[in-house]
Design a protein around this motif. Sequence first.
Motif, PDB file in Angstrom:
ATOM      1  N   ASP A 212      32.230 -19.249  14.309  1.00  0.00           N
ATOM      2  CA  ASP A 212      31.242 -20.135  13.696  1.00  0.00           C
ATOM      3  C   ASP A 212      29.876 -19.903  14.326  1.00  0.00           C
ATOM      4  OD1 ASP A 212      33.173 -21.313  12.090  1.00  0.00           O
ATOM      5  OD2 ASP A 212      33.581 -22.927  13.514  1.00  0.00           O
ATOM      6  N   THR A 213      28.864 -19.741  13.490  1.00  0.00           N
ATOM      7  CA  THR A 213      27.493 -19.589  13.966  1.00  0.00           C
ATOM      8  C   THR A 213      26.818 -20.938  13.889  1.00  0.00           C
ATOM      9  OG1 THR A 213      27.466 -17.366  12.985  1.00  0.00           O
ATOM     10  CG2 THR A 213      25.363 -18.272  13.737  1.00  0.00           C
ATOM     11  N   CYS A 214      26.362 -21.468  15.030  1.00  0.00           N
ATOM     12  CA  CYS A 214      25.904 -22.854  15.074  1.00  0.00           C
ATOM     13  C   CYS A 214      24.545 -22.980  15.755  1.00  0.00           C
ATOM     14  CB  CYS A 214      26.907 -23.732  15.834  1.00  0.00           C
ATOM     15  SG  CYS A 214      28.631 -23.483  15.365  1.00  0.00           S
ATOM     16  N   ALA A 215      23.753 -23.909  15.259  1.00  0.00           N
ATOM     17  CA  ALA A 215      22.476 -24.260  15.881  1.00  0.00           C
ATOM     18  C   ALA A 215      22.256 -25.750  15.682  1.00  0.00           C
ATOM     19  CB  ALA A 215      21.329 -23.453  15.272  1.00  0.00           C
ATOM     20  N   ALA A 216      21.645 -26.398  16.665  1.00  0.00           N
ATOM     21  CA  ALA A 216      21.433 -27.843  16.581  1.00  0.00           C
ATOM     22  C   ALA A 216      20.228 -28.234  17.430  1.00  0.00           C
ATOM     23  CB  ALA A 216      22.676 -28.602  17.057  1.00  0.00           C
ATOM     24  N   VAL A 217      19.708 -29.405  17.136  1.00  0.00           N
ATOM     25  CA  VAL A 217      18.643 -30.002  17.946  1.00  0.00           C
ATOM     26  C   VAL A 217      19.122 -31.378  18.387  1.00  0.00           C
ATOM     27  CG1 VAL A 217      16.248 -30.791  18.037  1.00  0.00           C
ATOM     28  CG2 VAL A 217      16.847 -28.752  16.706  1.00  0.00           C
ATOM     29  N   VAL A 218      19.137 -31.603  19.697  1.00  0.00           N
ATOM     30  CA  VAL A 218      19.642 -32.845  20.285  1.00  0.00           C
ATOM     31  C   VAL A 218      18.607 -33.368  21.276  1.00  0.00           C
ATOM     32  CG1 VAL A 218      21.534 -33.882  21.618  1.00  0.00           C
ATOM     33  CG2 VAL A 218      22.009 -31.977  20.074  1.00  0.00           C
ATOM     34  N   THR A 219      18.504 -34.693  21.370  1.00  0.00           N
ATOM     35  CA  THR A 219      17.548 -35.293  22.290  1.00  0.00           C
ATOM     36  C   THR A 219      18.264 -36.053  23.403  1.00  0.00           C
ATOM     37  OG1 THR A 219      17.348 -37.348  21.033  1.00  0.00           O
ATOM     38  CG2 THR A 219      15.855 -35.538  20.444  1.00  0.00           C
ATOM     39  N   SER A 220      17.531 -36.368  24.452  1.00  0.00           N
ATOM     40  CA  SER A 220      18.111 -37.021  25.622  1.00  0.00           C
ATOM     41  C   SER A 220      18.503 -38.467  25.363  1.00  0.00           C
ATOM     42  CB  SER A 220      17.134 -36.957  26.806  1.00  0.00           C
ATOM     43  OG  SER A 220      15.870 -37.475  26.430  1.00  0.00           O
ATOM     44  N   ASP A 221      18.081 -39.053  24.231  1.00  0.00           N
ATOM     45  CA  ASP A 221      18.505 -40.416  23.908  1.00  0.00           C
ATOM     46  C   ASP A 221      19.681 -40.412  22.938  1.00  0.00           C
ATOM     47  OD1 ASP A 221      17.157 -39.594  21.642  1.00  0.00           O
ATOM     48  OD2 ASP A 221      16.175 -41.522  21.305  1.00  0.00           O
ATOM     49  N   ARG A 222      20.468 -39.301  22.958  1.00  0.00           N
ATOM     50  CA  ARG A 222      21.735 -39.186  22.230  1.00  0.00           C
ATOM     51  C   ARG A 222      21.541 -39.097  20.722  1.00  0.00           C
ATOM     52  NH1 ARG A 222      24.933 -43.393  22.481  1.00  0.00           N
ATOM     53  NH2 ARG A 222      26.939 -42.405  22.931  1.00  0.00           N
ATOM     54  N   GLN A 223      20.439 -38.518  20.291  1.00  0.00           N
ATOM     55  CA  GLN A 223      20.203 -38.340  18.867  1.00  0.00           C
ATOM     56  C   GLN A 223      20.482 -36.889  18.465  1.00  0.00           C
ATOM     57  OE1 GLN A 223      19.330 -40.937  16.706  1.00  0.00           O
ATOM     58  NE2 GLN A 223      19.790 -42.096  18.580  1.00  0.00           N
ATOM     59  N   ILE A 224      21.298 -36.708  17.440  1.00  0.00           N
ATOM     60  CA  ILE A 224      21.534 -35.383  16.860  1.00  0.00           C
ATOM     61  C   ILE A 224      20.564 -35.249  15.689  1.00  0.00           C
ATOM     62  CG2 ILE A 224      23.197 -33.833  15.778  1.00  0.00           C
ATOM     63  CD1 ILE A 224      25.428 -35.428  17.154  1.00  0.00           C
ATOM     64  N   LEU A 225      19.485 -34.519  15.907  1.00  0.00           N
ATOM     65  CA  LEU A 225      18.470 -34.384  14.862  1.00  0.00           C
ATOM     66  C   LEU A 225      18.890 -33.398  13.794  1.00  0.00           C
ATOM     67  CD1 LEU A 225      15.182 -34.417  16.979  1.00  0.00           C
ATOM     68  CD2 LEU A 225      16.486 -36.336  16.022  1.00  0.00           C
ATOM     69  N   SER A 226      19.726 -32.435  14.168  1.00  0.00           N
ATOM     70  CA  SER A 226      20.276 -31.488  13.195  1.00  0.00           C
ATOM     71  C   SER A 226      21.502 -30.843  13.802  1.00  0.00           C
ATOM     72  CB  SER A 226      19.246 -30.413  12.808  1.00  0.00           C
ATOM     73  OG  SER A 226      18.883 -29.632  13.945  1.00  0.00           O
ATOM     74  N   ASN A 227      22.401 -30.370  12.936  1.00  0.00           N
ATOM     75  CA  ASN A 227      23.620 -29.713  13.401  1.00  0.00           C
ATOM     76  C   ASN A 227      24.095 -28.767  12.310  1.00  0.00           C
ATOM     77  OD1 ASN A 227      25.784 -29.231  15.224  1.00  0.00           O
ATOM     78  ND2 ASN A 227      27.108 -30.546  13.997  1.00  0.00           N
ATOM     79  N   VAL A 228      23.765 -27.509  12.435  1.00  0.00           N
ATOM     80  CA  VAL A 228      24.052 -26.501  11.405  1.00  0.00           C
ATOM     81  C   VAL A 228      25.247 -25.654  11.835  1.00  0.00           C
ATOM     82  CG1 VAL A 228      23.146 -24.516  10.148  1.00  0.00           C
ATOM     83  CG2 VAL A 228      21.636 -26.445  10.711  1.00  0.00           C
ATOM     84  N   VAL A 229      26.219 -25.507  10.949  1.00  0.00           N
ATOM     85  CA  VAL A 229      27.384 -24.674  11.204  1.00  0.00           C
ATOM     86  C   VAL A 229      27.596 -23.742  10.012  1.00  0.00           C
ATOM     87  CG1 VAL A 229      29.865 -24.608  11.667  1.00  0.00           C
ATOM     88  CG2 VAL A 229      28.492 -26.490  12.570  1.00  0.00           C
ATOM     89  N   ILE A 230      27.583 -22.448  10.263  1.00  0.00           N
ATOM     90  CA  ILE A 230      27.864 -21.449   9.223  1.00  0.00           C
ATOM     91  C   ILE A 230      29.197 -20.798   9.566  1.00  0.00           C
ATOM     92  CG2 ILE A 230      27.071 -19.375   8.043  1.00  0.00           C
ATOM     93  CD1 ILE A 230      24.225 -20.119   8.801  1.00  0.00           C
ATOM     94  N   ARG A 231      30.200 -21.021   8.742  1.00  0.00           N
ATOM     95  CA  ARG A 231      31.555 -20.565   9.040  1.00  0.00           C
ATOM     96  C   ARG A 231      31.815 -19.172   8.468  1.00  0.00           C
ATOM     97  NH1 ARG A 231      33.495 -24.901  11.396  1.00  0.00           N
ATOM     98  NH2 ARG A 231      32.964 -26.982  10.628  1.00  0.00           N
ATOM     99  N   GLN A 232      32.887 -18.566   8.959  1.00  0.00           N
ATOM    100  CA  GLN A 232      33.298 -17.232   8.511  1.00  0.00           C
ATOM    101  C   GLN A 232      34.707 -17.260   7.932  1.00  0.00           C
ATOM    102  OE1 GLN A 232      32.838 -14.281  11.610  1.00  0.00           O
ATOM    103  NE2 GLN A 232      30.881 -15.092  12.290  1.00  0.00           N
ATOM    104  N   ASN A 233      35.065 -18.356   7.251  1.00  0.00           N
ATOM    105  CA  ASN A 233      36.428 -18.497   6.736  1.00  0.00           C
ATOM    106  C   ASN A 233      36.817 -17.369   5.791  1.00  0.00           C
ATOM    107  OD1 ASN A 233      36.825 -20.849   8.175  1.00  0.00           O
ATOM    108  ND2 ASN A 233      36.233 -22.197   6.494  1.00  0.00           N
ATOM    109  N   ASP A 234      35.843 -16.858   5.024  1.00  0.00           N
ATOM    110  CA  ASP A 234      36.162 -15.768   4.101  1.00  0.00           C
ATOM    111  C   ASP A 234      36.542 -14.503   4.865  1.00  0.00           C
ATOM    112  OD1 ASP A 234      33.580 -15.631   5.116  1.00  0.00           O
ATOM    113  OD2 ASP A 234      32.743 -14.656   3.330  1.00  0.00           O
ATOM    114  N   LEU A 235      35.851 -14.226   5.971  1.00  0.00           N
ATOM    115  CA  LEU A 235      36.195 -13.053   6.774  1.00  0.00           C
ATOM    116  C   LEU A 235      37.526 -13.237   7.489  1.00  0.00           C
ATOM    117  CD1 LEU A 235      32.750 -12.191   8.416  1.00  0.00           C
ATOM    118  CD2 LEU A 235      33.873 -11.020   6.516  1.00  0.00           C
ATOM    119  N   VAL A 236      37.791 -14.448   7.976  1.00  0.00           N
ATOM    120  CA  VAL A 236      39.060 -14.723   8.646  1.00  0.00           C
ATOM    121  C   VAL A 236      40.218 -14.509   7.691  1.00  0.00           C
ATOM    122  CG1 VAL A 236      40.456 -16.524   9.742  1.00  0.00           C
ATOM    123  CG2 VAL A 236      38.044 -16.305  10.315  1.00  0.00           C
ATOM    124  N   GLN A 237      40.035 -14.902   6.432  1.00  0.00           N
ATOM    125  CA  GLN A 237      41.104 -14.727   5.452  1.00  0.00           C
ATOM    126  C   GLN A 237      41.311 -13.245   5.122  1.00  0.00           C
ATOM    127  OE1 GLN A 237      40.747 -17.262   2.055  1.00  0.00           O
ATOM    128  NE2 GLN A 237      42.834 -16.866   1.389  1.00  0.00           N
TER     129      GLN A 237
END
Length: 390
Positions: free
Chosen positions: A34-59
């Motif tokens: 999984d290729t992932c990128a996110a932005v998180v802050t010190s007050d426990r806020q997840i501003l973004s959370n992107v996940v690009i999966r490779q399920n087609d390649l795994v299959q």
Amino acid sequence: MLTSIRPLPFRRTAHHFHLSRLFTVLAFESSADDTCAAVVTSDRQILSNVVIRQNDLVQIYGGIHPGAAVLAHQANLPLAAKRALAEAKVDLSDVDGIAFTRGPGMGVCLAVTLNAAKTLAAVLNKPIVGVHHMQAHALTALLTTPTHKPNGEPNPAYPRFPYLTLLVSGGHTQIVLAKSVNSFEIMATTLDESIGRTIDKVSRLLQIEWANMSPGSALEKFCLRPEESILPDVFVPFTPVMPRRLAFSYSALHSHVDRLLELNGGAENLSFANKLAIARVFQNAAFGQLEEKLGLALVDCEKQDIKVGHLVVSGGVASNMLLRERLNACLKAFPTTPSVEAVFPPVQLCTDNAAMVGWASMPRFLAGNHDEYTINPRSKWSIEDLETEL
């Protein structure tokens, strides 16, 4: 440690770090497929959370193919990073530090986000932190569980150290005692295959249709089918694995299913009802082993007079709803004083993601404990080493 970057002022409490202003982390993860990128802050806020999966390649390859996975990471990471910043509504000037998964994982895959993070940080003169993948899973619940109830009272469901962590994924099956953010003791681990890897293998052996899902998700969905299931005549029940021993072993379950299919001439010669029955008894045996070993770990904690109030369950397999139900029932039936409560991160944060990586990096960033730009990946890395290395 980087000397040219000064840490922001903070004050420390038992469980949190507080700054005079927020600290914002851009985080990357690519330890497996999984290729992932996110932005998180010190007050426990997840501003973004992107996940690009490779399920087609795994299959296509019947599992993670390192060469194909690396090429996919290289193609997907720029897109994931751009999306993460856009969805968080921040630009690079708002980012205070860059985090990435240093290990454990597939070395060639780890290197993709590690090199991207180091290069980006060096150009922008930002501090970097390489994060232990399993530490990130173990600390996710500290990010996602509310610290207080709506009326302002402390939330009893918020995990407090020490707590037990059940880490169940494609790479690990471990019961870990979490003593602090960087102090962990492995109480039980697998002697061969992980539960996630075994589930994936059995899903493929039974030729379950994935439909762009992961093999494990496909098997979970398959087991929920309403049709009647019938075990083959040659079925031999699964036997307990290393009873009364605080260790896991899943290769035997995989081999058991493999032999059963061989006796029937392969999965293609089984009826739908037979496949459904085998999938269900396999899943039951896989989860039953987790329950038994968890009970042994709780007894061990009592013998050592270690008071744990929570069990944090994380990793890709923790997204299975049946497992969640069974672990909750298991803890309720276990006579501990005080009782132990199961804590599950949201399903989307059980599988690999960068938000957990950003959060796990936060204590080090706030303490000014950064890594050098020359840091390298660690494909093998025990979580117990963190206390002496950081």
